[in-house]
Structures are given as C-alpha cells and as structure tokens.
Design an enzyme around this catalytic site. Structure first.
Site, PDB file in Angstrom:
ATOM      1  N   GLY A 137      38.775  58.265  21.338  1.00 13.95           N
ATOM      2  CA  GLY A 137      39.876  58.662  20.456  1.00 13.95           C
ATOM      3  C   GLY A 137      40.677  57.491  19.933  1.00 13.95           C
ATOM      4  O   GLY A 137      41.282  57.557  18.852  1.00 13.95           O
ATOM      5  N   ALA A 184      56.260  47.150  43.365  1.00 15.01           N
ATOM      6  CA  ALA A 184      55.710  45.821  43.656  1.00 15.01           C
ATOM      7  C   ALA A 184      54.208  45.894  43.865  1.00 15.01           C
ATOM      8  O   ALA A 184      53.658  45.344  44.820  1.00 15.01           O
ATOM      9  CB  ALA A 184      56.397  45.223  44.878  1.00 15.01           C
ATOM     10  N   GLY A 185      53.523  46.607  42.976  1.00 14.40           N
ATOM     11  CA  GLY A 185      52.061  46.657  43.022  1.00 14.40           C
ATOM     12  C   GLY A 185      51.487  45.586  42.104  1.00 14.40           C
ATOM     13  O   GLY A 185      52.218  44.720  41.586  1.00 14.40           O
ATOM     14  N   VAL A 186      50.183  45.666  41.896  1.00 16.55           N
ATOM     15  CA  VAL A 186      49.482  44.628  41.144  1.00 16.55           C
ATOM     16  C   VAL A 186      50.068  44.459  39.737  1.00 16.55           C
ATOM     17  O   VAL A 186      50.419  43.346  39.314  1.00 16.55           O
ATOM     18  CB  VAL A 186      47.979  44.973  41.036  1.00 16.55           C
ATOM     19  CG1 VAL A 186      47.246  43.941  40.211  1.00 16.55           C
ATOM     20  CG2 VAL A 186      47.365  45.074  42.414  1.00 16.55           C
ATOM     21  N   ILE A 187      50.184  45.564  38.996  1.00 15.23           N
ATOM     22  CA  ILE A 187      50.606  45.461  37.593  1.00 15.23           C
ATOM     23  C   ILE A 187      52.041  44.944  37.491  1.00 15.23           C
ATOM     24  O   ILE A 187      52.349  44.066  36.688  1.00 15.23           O
ATOM     25  CB  ILE A 187      50.436  46.831  36.884  1.00 15.23           C
ATOM     26  CG1 ILE A 187      48.943  47.175  36.785  1.00 15.23           C
ATOM     27  CG2 ILE A 187      51.074  46.822  35.498  1.00 15.23           C
ATOM     28  CD1 ILE A 187      48.638  48.540  36.197  1.00 15.23           C
ATOM     29  N   ARG A 202      49.387  54.670  38.358  1.00 17.02           N
ATOM     30  CA  ARG A 202      48.739  55.366  37.251  1.00 17.02           C
ATOM     31  C   ARG A 202      48.160  56.682  37.738  1.00 17.02           C
ATOM     32  O   ARG A 202      47.907  56.857  38.920  1.00 17.02           O
ATOM     33  CB  ARG A 202      47.642  54.471  36.643  1.00 17.02           C
ATOM     34  CG  ARG A 202      48.216  53.205  36.022  1.00 17.02           C
ATOM     35  CD  ARG A 202      47.134  52.325  35.431  1.00 17.02           C
ATOM     36  NE  ARG A 202      46.422  52.924  34.328  1.00 17.02           N
ATOM     37  CZ  ARG A 202      46.860  52.991  33.081  1.00 17.02           C
ATOM     38  NH1 ARG A 202      48.055  52.510  32.765  1.00 17.02           N
ATOM     39  NH2 ARG A 202      46.122  53.539  32.136  1.00 17.02           N
ATOM     40  N   ASP A 249      38.614  55.872  36.508  1.00 14.96           N
ATOM     41  CA  ASP A 249      39.978  56.198  36.950  1.00 14.96           C
ATOM     42  C   ASP A 249      40.220  57.697  37.049  1.00 14.96           C
ATOM     43  O   ASP A 249      41.158  58.126  37.714  1.00 14.96           O
ATOM     44  CB  ASP A 249      41.006  55.612  35.966  1.00 14.96           C
ATOM     45  CG  ASP A 249      41.268  54.134  36.199  1.00 14.96           C
ATOM     46  OD1 ASP A 249      40.554  53.520  37.007  1.00 14.96           O
ATOM     47  OD2 ASP A 249      42.193  53.588  35.555  1.00 14.96           O
ATOM     48  N   ALA A 295      38.781  48.319  36.956  1.00 19.10           N
ATOM     49  CA  ALA A 295      37.778  48.301  35.896  1.00 19.10           C
ATOM     50  C   ALA A 295      36.372  48.145  36.470  1.00 19.10           C
ATOM     51  O   ALA A 295      35.436  48.823  36.028  1.00 19.10           O
ATOM     52  CB  ALA A 295      38.082  47.171  34.930  1.00 19.10           C
ATOM     53  N   HIS A 334      31.360  19.681  47.544  1.00 21.05           N
ATOM     54  CA  HIS A 334      32.661  19.036  47.707  1.00 21.05           C
ATOM     55  C   HIS A 334      32.993  18.259  46.446  1.00 21.05           C
ATOM     56  O   HIS A 334      32.115  17.603  45.894  1.00 21.05           O
ATOM     57  CB  HIS A 334      32.605  18.064  48.898  1.00 21.05           C
ATOM     58  CG  HIS A 334      33.864  17.275  49.063  1.00 21.05           C
ATOM     59  ND1 HIS A 334      35.010  17.831  49.595  1.00 21.05           N
ATOM     60  CD2 HIS A 334      34.178  15.989  48.729  1.00 21.05           C
ATOM     61  CE1 HIS A 334      35.960  16.899  49.602  1.00 21.05           C
ATOM     62  NE2 HIS A 334      35.478  15.785  49.077  1.00 21.05           N
TER      63      HIS A 334
HETATM   64  C1  LIG Z   1      48.360  46.416  32.611  1.00 16.99           C
HETATM   65  C2  LIG Z   1      47.090  46.713  33.341  1.00 16.99           C
HETATM   66  C3  LIG Z   1      46.361  45.690  33.906  1.00 16.99           C
HETATM   67  C4  LIG Z   1      45.176  45.951  34.563  1.00 16.99           C
HETATM   68  N1  LIG Z   1      44.493  44.910  35.089  1.00 16.99           N
HETATM   69  C5  LIG Z   1      43.346  45.141  35.743  1.00 16.99           C
HETATM   70  C6  LIG Z   1      42.581  44.062  36.260  1.00 16.99           C
HETATM   71  O1  LIG Z   1      42.957  42.902  36.130  1.00 16.99           O
HETATM   72  N2  LIG Z   1      41.419  44.348  36.880  1.00 16.99           N
HETATM   73  C7  LIG Z   1      40.978  45.636  37.053  1.00 16.99           C
HETATM   74  O2  LIG Z   1      39.916  45.830  37.644  1.00 16.99           O
HETATM   75  N3  LIG Z   1      41.673  46.681  36.565  1.00 16.99           N
HETATM   76  C8  LIG Z   1      42.839  46.460  35.908  1.00 16.99           C
HETATM   77  N4  LIG Z   1      43.524  47.515  35.379  1.00 16.99           N
HETATM   78  C9  LIG Z   1      42.977  48.880  35.579  1.00 16.99           C
HETATM   79  C10 LIG Z   1      41.839  49.148  34.582  1.00 16.99           C
HETATM   80  O3  LIG Z   1      42.307  48.975  33.276  1.00 16.99           O
HETATM   81  C11 LIG Z   1      41.298  50.558  34.771  1.00 16.99           C
HETATM   82  O4  LIG Z   1      40.938  50.742  36.112  1.00 16.99           O
HETATM   83  C12 LIG Z   1      40.074  50.799  33.899  1.00 16.99           C
HETATM   84  O5  LIG Z   1      40.375  50.604  32.550  1.00 16.99           O
HETATM   85  C13 LIG Z   1      39.532  52.207  34.122  1.00 16.99           C
HETATM   86  O6  LIG Z   1      38.421  52.390  33.315  1.00 16.99           O
HETATM   87  P1  LIG Z   1      37.983  53.837  32.795  1.00 16.99           P
HETATM   88  O7  LIG Z   1      36.758  53.619  31.983  1.00 16.99           O
HETATM   89  O8  LIG Z   1      37.934  54.779  33.918  1.00 16.99           O
HETATM   90  O9  LIG Z   1      39.185  54.342  31.865  1.00 16.99           O
HETATM   91  P2  LIG Z   1      39.999  53.695  30.672  1.00 16.99           P
HETATM   92  O10 LIG Z   1      39.820  52.244  30.583  1.00 16.99           O
HETATM   93  O11 LIG Z   1      41.379  54.225  30.804  1.00 16.99           O
HETATM   94  O12 LIG Z   1      39.320  54.305  29.371  1.00 16.99           O
HETATM   95  C14 LIG Z   1      39.350  55.660  29.074  1.00 16.99           C
HETATM   96  C15 LIG Z   1      39.199  55.825  27.585  1.00 16.99           C
HETATM   97  O13 LIG Z   1      38.991  57.198  27.321  1.00 16.99           O
HETATM   98  C16 LIG Z   1      39.639  57.546  26.115  1.00 16.99           C
HETATM   99  N5  LIG Z   1      39.869  58.981  26.128  1.00 16.99           N
HETATM  100  C17 LIG Z   1      40.657  59.689  26.978  1.00 16.99           C
HETATM  101  N6  LIG Z   1      40.577  60.997  26.709  1.00 16.99           N
HETATM  102  C18 LIG Z   1      39.745  61.123  25.660  1.00 16.99           C
HETATM  103  C19 LIG Z   1      39.278  62.232  24.906  1.00 16.99           C
HETATM  104  N7  LIG Z   1      39.631  63.465  25.230  1.00 16.99           N
HETATM  105  N8  LIG Z   1      38.462  62.000  23.872  1.00 16.99           N
HETATM  106  C20 LIG Z   1      38.091  60.736  23.542  1.00 16.99           C
HETATM  107  N9  LIG Z   1      38.492  59.649  24.215  1.00 16.99           N
HETATM  108  C21 LIG Z   1      39.299  59.850  25.266  1.00 16.99           C
HETATM  109  C22 LIG Z   1      40.927  56.729  26.159  1.00 16.99           C
HETATM  110  O14 LIG Z   1      41.430  56.553  24.841  1.00 16.99           O
HETATM  111  C23 LIG Z   1      40.434  55.430  26.778  1.00 16.99           C
HETATM  112  O15 LIG Z   1      40.093  54.490  25.799  1.00 16.99           O
HETATM  113  C24 LIG Z   1      44.706  47.279  34.678  1.00 16.99           C
HETATM  114  C25 LIG Z   1      45.422  48.333  34.105  1.00 16.99           C
HETATM  115  C26 LIG Z   1      46.604  48.058  33.445  1.00 16.99           C
HETATM  116  C27 LIG Z   1      47.343  49.198  32.820  1.00 16.99           C
END
Ligand SMILES: Cc1cc2nc3c(=O)[nH]c(=O)nc-3n(C[C@H](O)[C@H](O)[C@H](O)COP(=O)(O)OP(=O)(O)OC[C@H]3O[C@@H](n4cnc5c(N)ncnc54)[C@H](O)[C@@H]3O)c2cc1C
Length: 462
Positions: free
Chosen positions: A34, A177-180, A269, A309, A317, A441
């Site tokens: 989307g 005080a989590g990662v983000i 989250r 997620d 990720a 080293h």
């Molecule tokens: C600020 C921040 C920093 C982060 N840093 C890290 C990091 O350093 N390392 C790490 O491992 N993780 C990090 N994360 C967490 C990481 O971003 C998520 O764990 C990861 O993106 C999850 O992947 P995903 O594919 O499950 O979902 P997402 O990446 O959330 O992707 C889901 C996608 O689905 C789309 N979507 C949702 N519903 C619909 C629908 N009905 N129709 C069409 N599209 C839809 C959304 O638009 C989105 O683009 C961070 C998160 C944040 C917010």
C-alpha cells in the site's frame, strides 16, 4: 486456475524476501504493498533511515570528541539538518528502488494498493480481486502508544516523526528505554539536544543481559543522556510550545514532570493487521494482536500464512526475512525452517550492543550450569587505537560440555562481531572451538576469541 501461486501482502523485509525466494523457486508471485515504495517499515521509516542518522551523528561526535586527540585540527563541522535529512532520504530511496529492481529481476508482480482478504485464496486490491493458491500476510507492525497519550507526529512523536523533525530540538523526552528510544535518543543527544529517557522498569533495555544493560546505561549517561527509571508516565500534555510529561516514581509514588520541546513515545510496536478482514475470515489471533500460526507459519485457515512482525517473536527485520525465506520454501515443497534460538539482537549506538542466545539470568532461572568468559575491550589494541575501548565481550558456555549458549557484547562493531557466535552456535561449537581459531590481529574480533579463551585456561591480554 488461480491468478498466482502465492500472493504476499506487505513488502517489508518479511514480504519482499518471501516474494523473491518464492519466485526463485519457480512460483508465480505477486506482492501487494500500500505504501508508495517497497521495503516496509525497515527501509522506509525504520532500520535504514535510523542507521543513516546514527552514522552521520556518530561522525559528528567523533569530530568533537576524538579528532584533536589524533592531530586532526580545525573548525568543527556545522550541522545542516536539511542536508542530513536529504542524505537520509537518498539512502532510503536507493534501498527501496533496489527492492523494485529485485522484483523486476525475479518477475514478482507488485500489486499497488491496500489489500483485503474477502475469502480464503482471494486478495482484493482496489476494485480487483486476485486469486492465489496461498496467501501470506506480512503486514508488519505500527508504533504503539500509552493510554491517554495523543501522538501528533510533530510535538509528540513516534519513531516515524522523530526521523523527520523540522529541526533538532533543544530538549527531548524519550518515553521507553528500548532499542528504538535509545537509538533515536543518541542521534539527538549527539546533535546537542538535552535528552531525558523515562522508563517504567528499573533498568534500560528490558530482557538484555543485566551486566551489559548496566554498563550501557553508564556509557550513555557519560554521553549526556539522562535517565529516569522506575517511572510510570501518567500523561503527556501539549502546551503552546512543546509538551509536559508527568510521571509517578514507583519507589515512593511521588509525581514529577518534565517539559520538553519534543516527546518521543518509544514504548514498543504492535502488529498491524487492521482492515485485512481477518475477523470475518475467522482467523485465530494470539496474544498482543499477533496472528496465530503453526510451526509452518500457517494460520487456522488452510492456505493462509503469516510472517514477520505480524506474528509472535522478536520484532526484527532479520527475523522477518528468515521467516520470509522459510515460508517461501515451505510453499514450494521444501523444508523451510527458522532457528529462533539463534536470532541476534543489535543496538546501533556507539558503542554498539549485541546479543544472541541465553542470558545469565535466563540460565539461572532454568537451573542450567554455565560458565562465563569475559574480555574487556580495554585489552584489545585495535579498540584502544580508535578510542572505543569501553565495553566487553561476555561469552556463556555450558559448564559441562563447553557448548556456547549465548554471547553479549558491548563495544565497537558488536553488531558484526556477534555473527561469529551465531555461526558457532548453529554448528553447535564449543567455546574451545572459538578459542582455537586463529583471529587476525589487530581486529576487534580478537576480543571474541579472548572471551572464549577466558571460558577455558584464561584470556591472554586481560
Ligand atoms: C525506527 C525503527 C528502527 C528499527 N531498526 C531496526 C534495526 O536496526 N534492526 C532490525 O532488525 N529491526 C529494526 N526495526 C524493526 C523492523 O523495521 C521490523 O521488525 C521489520 O520491518 C518487520 O518486517 P515486516 O516485513 O514484518 O513488516 P514491515 O516492515 O512493517 O512491512 C509491512 C508492510 O506491509 C504493508 N502493508 C500493511 N498492511 C497492508 C495491506 N493491507 N495491504 C498492502 N500493504 C500492507 C505496510 O505498508 C508495510 O510496508 C526498526 C523499527 C523501527 C520503527
């Protein structure tokens, strides 16, 4: 005949990886997204933009703290916030376009728009309904807030707003005080913002090895971050300028408040599944809004899968990516698998913090006998040379068998060093296996070997 073998909803690291792998394995695949761009939270408003800002501000910090010590003299660079934002946007765009390229290369059809699932095997995008043998939900997560706290993404922001503030604020309160919270707090502290982190628990980074967490808090405090721990936030009230955060200290129930230009709500989250039509389909849900799946990522509806997620497990990720690959393999008749015991976690502050496997606290609770090999970066020549000698490697191995059970690192490049341990754990290695492996080293990875030596007859340089 279905239109596609598999339709994946969401093109984050879970969804786009599943789409690419399924296509590589010969499936006809579509991925619905989307957002305007591919890559999900991670590439657009998560991992990647935050790491760009961490990188830029880390270099700024180096110019202030360490350049003169190395004889690099001259005026300190000034921050052009708009340019830094443009750099971040370029990094994001380069990466999201990269996924678009990979979709084309692997012949994955990108269905643009928001998807719903009107019936098993059907995905509706706009006015069109597409059919597929299997559907994978990879819709990710969204920021969660606190009851009664209204986020406007200008004064009271989530991480998304924090990535694109109009300018670095003078003062910021980070709730959580989590990662983000700590990564974004570090970014702004390095830019000169007075950052106060308010946390409900009595320690930062819940779930992390307690010794590492303590050391991490001390180092961040030296960098200027202030901490209020054991504090339950009661309210966030927007004023004419900024906002006021009121909290109650758990130890004595006393109430206090802090004013700040910006309040970052970084309290975690939650899965994003709204609007998919899961309730009407009768999809079984798990705790905290997660979609319930079996060991093969299938929901209670045959042919409907979920990953990333949106399901249980750490919101990371690389966990989503691994599940994306595994589900694609399962749907292609192979044996996809994710080893949840070996999923590293990294915090990209300076120093970095990384962990994999069990903590001492967990092992104590399990009643398992273990030994610890610890090595401080102070004994590592390379770390000392680059002013990054704070921190340590802590390796945990089974007391009897010497098998590696976990590792916790705070120090330079911890996020990369941890993967040596991940590979070792996947191979069921012992601490001695690492200790007997020659390490170049001078590298930071020598500290990992020394920690392994410390599990046996002792480290050399400590
Ligand atoms: C600020 C921040 C920093 C982060 N840093 C890290 C990091 O350093 N390392 C790490 O491992 N993780 C990090 N994360 C967490 C990481 O971003 C998520 O764990 C990861 O993106 C999850 O992947 P995903 O594919 O499950 O979902 P997402 O990446 O959330 O992707 C889901 C996608 O689905 C789309 N979507 C949702 N519903 C619909 C629908 N009905 N129709 C069409 N599209 C839809 C959304 O638009 C989105 O683009 C961070 C998160 C944040 C917010």
């Amino acid at each position: 005949m279905a239109d596609f073998d598999t339709i994946i909803i969401g093109a984050g690291p879970g969804g786009y990886v599943a789409a690419i792998r399924a296509a590589q394995l010969g499936q006809k695949v579509a991925c619905v997204e989307g957002r305007e761009t591919l890559g999900g939270t991670c590439l657009n408003v998560g991992c990647i933009p935050s790491k760009a800002l961490l990188h830029a501000t880390h270099l700024l910090h180096e110019t202030h703290e360490n350049f003169e010590k190395m004889g690099l003299m001259g005026a300190h660079p000034k921050v052009d916030w708009q340019k830094m934002q443009a750099y971040k946007a370029d990094v994001v765009s380069g990466n999201t376009k990269g996924i678009e390229f990979l979709f084309k290369k692997n012949k994955v059809t990108w269905l643009k728009g928001w998807a719903t699932i009107p019936a098993p095997g059907q995905v509706k995008v706009g006015d069109e309904t597409h059919t597929a043998k299997n559907v994978v939900i990879a819709t990710g997560s969204e920021s969660s807030s606190l009851p009664g706290v209204t986020v406007d993404e200008e004064t009271v922001v989530t991480s998304t707003g924090a990535l694109t503030l109009a300018k670095p604020p003078k003062t910021m309160v980070v709730i959580g005080a989590g990662v983000i919270g700590l990564e974004m707090g570090s970014v702004y502290a390095r830019l000169g913002t007075e950052v106060t982190v308010v946390e409900y628990l009595d320690a930062i980074t819940p779930g992390m090895d307690a010794e590492v967490a303590k050391s991490f808090q001390r180092i961040l405090a030296k960098q200027g971050l202030k901490f209020v721990l054991g504090a339950a936030v009661q309210s966030v009230t927007k004023g004419k300028k900024g906002a006021t955060v009121t909290y109650k200290l758990k130890k004595n129930d006393s109430e206090a408040s802090i004013d700040a230009d910006i309040v970052l709500v970084a309290t975690g989250r939650k899965p994003y599944t709204a609007g998919l039509g899961l309730e009407a389909l009768g999809v079984e849900m798990g705790p905290r809004g997660t979609i319930k799946t079996d060991a093969h990522f299938q929901t209670n509806i045959p042919g409907l899968y979920a990953i990333g997620d949106a399901i249980a497990g750490p919101m990371l990720a690389h966990k989503a990516e691994d599940e994306g690959m595994a589900v694609a393999e399962i749907l292609s008749g192979k044996h996809g698998h994710v080893n949840y015991n070996v999923i590293p976690g990294v915090i990209y502050t300076t120093p970095e913090v990384a962990n994999v496997g069990k903590t001492e606290e967990q092992l104590k609770e399990e009643g398992r006998a273990y030994k610890v090999g610890k090595f401080p970066f102070m004994g590592n020549a390379r770390a000392k040379a680059v002013f990054q000698a704070e921190g340590f490697v802590k390796l945990i191995a089974d007391k009897e068998t010497d098998r590696i059970l976990g590792c916790h690192i705070i120090g330079p490049a911890a996020g990369d060093l941890i993967h040596e341990i991940c590979v070792a754990m996947e191979f069921g290695a012992s601490a001695q296996d690492l200790a007997l492996t020659c390490h170049a080293h001078p590298t930071w990875s020598e500290a990992v070997r020394e920690a392994a030596l410390a599990c046996g007859d002792g480290a050399i340089h400590a």
